[in-house]
Scaffold this active site. Sequence first.
Site, PDB file in Angstrom:
ATOM      1  N   SER A 122     -11.437  -2.053   0.608  1.00 29.92           N
ATOM      2  CA  SER A 122     -10.131  -1.866   1.220  1.00 29.92           C
ATOM      3  C   SER A 122     -10.070  -2.421   2.624  1.00 29.92           C
ATOM      4  CB  SER A 122      -9.847  -0.378   1.353  1.00 29.92           C
ATOM      5  OG  SER A 122      -9.171   0.076   0.245  1.00 29.92           O
ATOM      6  N   ASP A 124       0.828  -1.206   0.000  1.00 36.96           N
ATOM      7  CA  ASP A 124       0.000   0.000   0.000  1.00 36.96           C
ATOM      8  C   ASP A 124       0.868   1.263   0.000  1.00 36.96           C
ATOM      9  OD1 ASP A 124      -2.256   1.855   0.759  1.00 36.96           O
ATOM     10  OD2 ASP A 124      -3.290  -0.060   0.838  1.00 36.96           O
ATOM     11  N   HIS A 170      -3.720   4.901   4.332  1.00 33.97           N
ATOM     12  CA  HIS A 170      -4.445   3.696   3.939  1.00 33.97           C
ATOM     13  C   HIS A 170      -3.767   2.421   4.441  1.00 33.97           C
ATOM     14  CE1 HIS A 170      -6.237   1.203   0.548  1.00 33.97           C
ATOM     15  NE2 HIS A 170      -7.283   1.843   1.016  1.00 33.97           N
TER      16      HIS A 170
END
Length: 601
Positions: free
Chosen positions: A373, A158, A199
């Site tokens: 996600s 990520d 994230h």
Amino acid sequence: MVRNAAWRRSLLCVLALSLGFASPPCKARIYTNHWAVRIVGGPEVAERIADKYGYRNMGQIGDLKDHYHFFHSRTIKRSTLSSRGRHSFISMEPKVEWIQQQVVKRRIKRDYKQSPPLSLMWYIHCNDDVHNCQSDMNIMGAWKRGYTGKDVVVTILDDGIERNHPDLFQNYDPQASFDVNGNDMDPMPRYDATNENKHGTRCAGEVAAAANNSHCIVGIAYNARIGGVRMLDGDVTDMVEAKSLSLQPQHIDIYSASWGPDDDGKTVDGPASLARQAFENGIRMGRKGRGSIFVWASGNGGRSRDHCSCDGYTNSIYTISISSTAESGRKPWYLEECSSTLTTTYSSGENYDRKIITTDLRHRCTDSHTGTSASAPMAAAIIALALEANPLLTWRDVQHIIVKTSRAGHLSAPDWKTNAAGYNVSHLYGFGLMDAEAMVKEAERWRQVPTQHVCVESADRQIRTIRPEHVVRSVYKATGCTDNLNHHVIYLEHVVVRITITHPRRGDLSINLTSPSGTKSQLLANRLFDHSMEGFKNWEFMTTHCWGEKAAGDWVLEIYDSPSQLRSQKVPGMTFKNNTRSDCFITSILVLFCHLLTMVL
Ligand SMILES: *[C@@H]1O[C@H](CO)[C@@H](O)[C@H](O)[C@H]1NC(C)=O
Ligand SMILES: *[C@@H]1O[C@H](CO)[C@@H](O)[C@H](O)[C@H]1NC(C)=O
Ligand SMILES: *[C@@H]1O[C@H](CO)[C@@H](O)[C@H](O)[C@H]1NC(C)=O
Ligand SMILES: *[C@@H]1O[C@H](CO)[C@@H](O)[C@H](O)[C@H]1NC(C)=O
Ligand SMILES: [Ca+2]
Ligand SMILES: [Ca+2]
């Protein structure tokens, strides 16, 4: 046909495909000053060649043998023209087998923005006043059996990981981490005013936030080791993806990816040659030959009517594609349907539904992690519990156990059906909601499935024409390769159909495949926004819905052309006459059945 030949052929097709799709004529390619090079003869040879042509050798690309990352500082960083000059003569070197200037790929994180009040870890604890416990993922049940992810290594591919976060540092594993964007060992995110790079840290907490430290949350695999690869905070190229997917395959067990091609409902894109090799090496050689586990978010393109079959990462048989459901069991607005989805975990839904609480950037905690996600890391963590219960599971064993233990439960979908092997399956949710306790119980007693068999049923290369508002129906009489012991497939795992279609508006096409047992998979649905004239070039559509069914018999493939209103609108360079043209050609179809000689029941 020899197995190797079949694979080589499939690889060639994929190469052709990735070239085809990486350069849509309407979008300019952006070239970087990085090259991927295959050089035989060892690192010294590579070093000498780099030197000779003025490149800097940045080392081997991940775990890919003979592949090197070359950097050329005198080429501009981003350009719409491929680079020329003396350095380009490198391709004439006899030891240079292949070279490719890396182009930028558009890759999107699968979250979206929103933020509500703090809530409990509802997806771990079953709260009777909210929903009954049949809708539980039974994570506590797996913990009670003693499984917490110990000795399992998970890494999040990520935008980095805040390794010193008070809830993460205890389980942080530097060996499972790397900064591909910065080319160093430290995957710390880059901080900015908008906290854009939060994230990866959010995904990591879901997996392995420490227990009993009074910080934020408890990860689902709270004794697992957690790493992070920083690879989304910069230009994503084929090489960047391959380096990430092939990082330390003997050390890392599970790779979790919550990103992919644009979910805009008009993109068809997948792994190019290096990423493809990274997947294949991973499943063949990773985890001491048992196979790396790649967990993938199915996509957030629901609102753009995207269909996850057009995403070659989530659609791959090597990735475990994860869908999401809201706490209520209702379909979240961002969900993408397709037949390659294997299973589902919780995530956000409507505004009033609770979201995922997890670790956040700057040592904080958030209650608003969302989208598919959030689902992929949850699945990665549950798989970590199963790998602790049985470290000998292969990449295919893990998929079998997921198919066997996922439950439709309270998940509402209009298309639940029972396949001929008795599994309930849906295009929204695959085989249903994951059940951690059932998985570890199954893992404890699981015996490895036999070697994968690949049977390629090559239909005669047919050229068929579809007229608007018509169907082309093809029937394949499959034997399951009975005449070849090494390829003979009795029971199915994955089914892949490779298709080439030319068509003036790709979004008007939809494709259904019906198995000999009568199970219908929708391989492609109409995509409202897909005006592309590119069609599909050897695109591989995949379905899991025939899992456990017999391979032999008649397979029916139906391709529909339902012209949308949009097609009568002007498209540059094209004029259409209603129903008079024959504008859709299918130039080749192969059905490729994967696997499994005998079922372990
Ligand atoms: C936290 O500690 C308590 C008391 O030692 C123990 O009962 C509980 O199981 C622990 N929780 C977790 C998630 O490890
Ligand atoms: C599948 O769904 C049917 C109908 O809801 C149910 O009766 C059956 O038990 C389910 N099968 C499995 C294996 O869960
Ligand atoms: C293809 O299958 C889907 C899913 O079952 C169904 O909704 C659709 O109507 C089918 N298409 C046609 C034209 O029958
Ligand atoms: C084409 O079809 C559309 C919709 O079916 C219709 O509105 C239009 O008048 C047709 N055009 C011609 C030239 O026939
Ligand atoms: Ca904690
Ligand atoms: Ca998508």
